[in-house]
Motif scaffolding. Structure first.
Motif, PDB file in Angstrom:
ATOM      1  N   ASN A 102     -59.975 -65.717  62.273  1.00 23.28           N
ATOM      2  CA  ASN A 102     -58.636 -66.121  62.684  1.00 23.28           C
ATOM      3  C   ASN A 102     -58.187 -67.223  61.733  1.00 23.28           C
ATOM      4  OD1 ASN A 102     -56.350 -67.236  63.813  1.00 23.28           O
ATOM      5  ND2 ASN A 102     -57.072 -66.955  65.906  1.00 23.28           N
ATOM      6  N   TYR A 103     -57.343 -66.880  60.793  1.00 25.30           N
ATOM      7  CA  TYR A 103     -56.973 -67.800  59.721  1.00 25.30           C
ATOM      8  C   TYR A 103     -55.786 -68.691  60.066  1.00 25.30           C
ATOM      9  CZ  TYR A 103     -60.777 -65.663  57.522  1.00 25.30           C
ATOM     10  OH  TYR A 103     -62.067 -65.258  57.274  1.00 25.30           O
ATOM     11  N   GLU A 104     -55.459 -68.747  61.344  1.00 22.25           N
ATOM     12  CA  GLU A 104     -54.620 -69.832  61.836  1.00 22.25           C
ATOM     13  C   GLU A 104     -55.462 -71.111  61.814  1.00 22.25           C
ATOM     14  OE1 GLU A 104     -51.221 -70.215  63.199  1.00 22.25           O
ATOM     15  OE2 GLU A 104     -51.175 -68.550  61.806  1.00 22.25           O
ATOM     16  N   THR A 105     -56.764 -70.956  62.089  1.00 17.23           N
ATOM     17  CA  THR A 105     -57.681 -72.102  62.114  1.00 17.23           C
ATOM     18  C   THR A 105     -58.774 -71.998  61.061  1.00 17.23           C
ATOM     19  OG1 THR A 105     -58.921 -70.992  63.878  1.00 17.23           O
ATOM     20  CG2 THR A 105     -57.296 -72.647  64.542  1.00 17.23           C
ATOM     21  N   HIS A 150     -55.435 -60.586  59.027  1.00 16.10           N
ATOM     22  CA  HIS A 150     -56.701 -61.074  59.575  1.00 16.10           C
ATOM     23  C   HIS A 150     -56.983 -60.337  60.880  1.00 16.10           C
ATOM     24  CE1 HIS A 150     -54.953 -64.661  62.160  1.00 16.10           C
ATOM     25  NE2 HIS A 150     -54.376 -63.529  62.453  1.00 16.10           N
ATOM     26  N   ALA A 208     -58.142 -61.775  63.646  1.00 11.54           N
ATOM     27  CA  ALA A 208     -57.941 -62.665  64.798  1.00 11.54           C
ATOM     28  C   ALA A 208     -59.143 -62.622  65.742  1.00 11.54           C
ATOM     29  CB  ALA A 208     -56.640 -62.350  65.524  1.00 11.54           C
ATOM     30  N   GLY A 217     -52.400 -65.335  59.274  1.00  7.54           N
ATOM     31  CA  GLY A 217     -52.781 -66.687  59.643  1.00  7.54           C
ATOM     32  C   GLY A 217     -52.341 -67.677  58.572  1.00  7.54           C
ATOM     33  N   ARG A 218     -51.983 -68.880  59.009  1.00  7.54           N
ATOM     34  CA  ARG A 218     -51.375 -69.857  58.087  1.00  7.54           C
ATOM     35  C   ARG A 218     -52.250 -70.220  56.887  1.00  7.54           C
ATOM     36  NH1 ARG A 218     -50.971 -74.956  61.996  1.00  7.54           N
ATOM     37  NH2 ARG A 218     -50.664 -73.251  63.410  1.00  7.54           N
ATOM     38  N   SER A 249     -50.381 -62.850  61.722  1.00 10.58           N
ATOM     39  CA  SER A 249     -51.302 -62.375  60.700  1.00 10.58           C
ATOM     40  C   SER A 249     -50.636 -62.418  59.327  1.00 10.58           C
ATOM     41  CB  SER A 249     -51.730 -60.947  61.034  1.00 10.58           C
ATOM     42  OG  SER A 249     -52.595 -60.423  60.069  1.00 10.58           O
TER      43      SER A 249
END
Length: 192
Positions: free
Chosen positions: A124-127, A52, A54, A170-171, A168
């Motif tokens: 940002n694929y953490e979120t 990602h 970010a 992201g979760r 990266s």
């Protein structure tokens, strides 16, 4: 009759050039710069690295084009890279944007660029959560890559963090790609 066939053939070829191979938005279409130097990627490759950016996600054509331009500007002007880093970028609008593309070595995963394709999801694929449109676009891109000889039929998909110390892709994106049939869980055989 022959003239009509020629016009029809030209129209089909023109449409293919306008939309880009594999339905990818070309650099010309998103306003990207040409690379300052290129190194050709030996193909077909058997490794696809998902990551990602970010950055904030984009959901409109205009916002996604601007985001990709900003990424390229940063990579070329600040980092002094030859081009934008990843092979492809995927916007929240469900469109795939040409980066280094199928033919050129990217700058997405140090130590693996000369033997892989890097696909970056914009956001940002953490979120953020990948959209169905993004996932479908990437799956179509990968299928087209196999069909056109850019990827082997038995290619593997891995997450960026399997090779480098990073969060990266992201979760949320990580959880998704681990369900894909091309997923490679154990990367010990390919790790540098």
């Amino acid at each position: 009759m022959f003239r009509k066939l020629n016009i029809f053939a030209f129209f089909i070829c023109f449409c293919e050039l306008v939309k880009g191979e594999c339905d990818v938005v070309t650099k010309k279409q998103w306003g990207g710069l040409e690379p300052t130097h290129v190194q050709y990627l030996p193909r077909p490759v058997d490794l696809v690295i998902i990551q990602h950016t970010a950055t904030p996600m984009c959901t409109t054509d205009k916002a996604c084009k601007n985001r990709v331009k900003n990424i390229q500007d940063y990579h070329m002007d600040t980092l002094n890279w030859w081009d934008i880093g990843s092979s492809f970028y995927v916007g929240g609008n469900g469109k795939v944007y040409e980066g280094a593309g199928w033919l050129h070595v990217g700058a997405h995963t140090y130590g693996y660029n000369k033997r892989s394709i890097g696909i970056s999801f914009i956001g940002n694929y953490e979120t953020d959560v990948p959209t169905a449109q993004q996932l479908n676009a990437v799956k179509a891109l990968l299928g087209c890559g196999v069909e056109n000889g850019h990827l082997t039929s038995n290619y593997h998909v891995i997450g960026h963090k399997q090779l480098l110390a990073t969060l990266s892709p992201g979760r949320n994106l990580w959880a998704e790609i681990r369900t894909w049939p091309e997923w490679m869980d154990d990367v010990s055989s390919i790790k540098n």
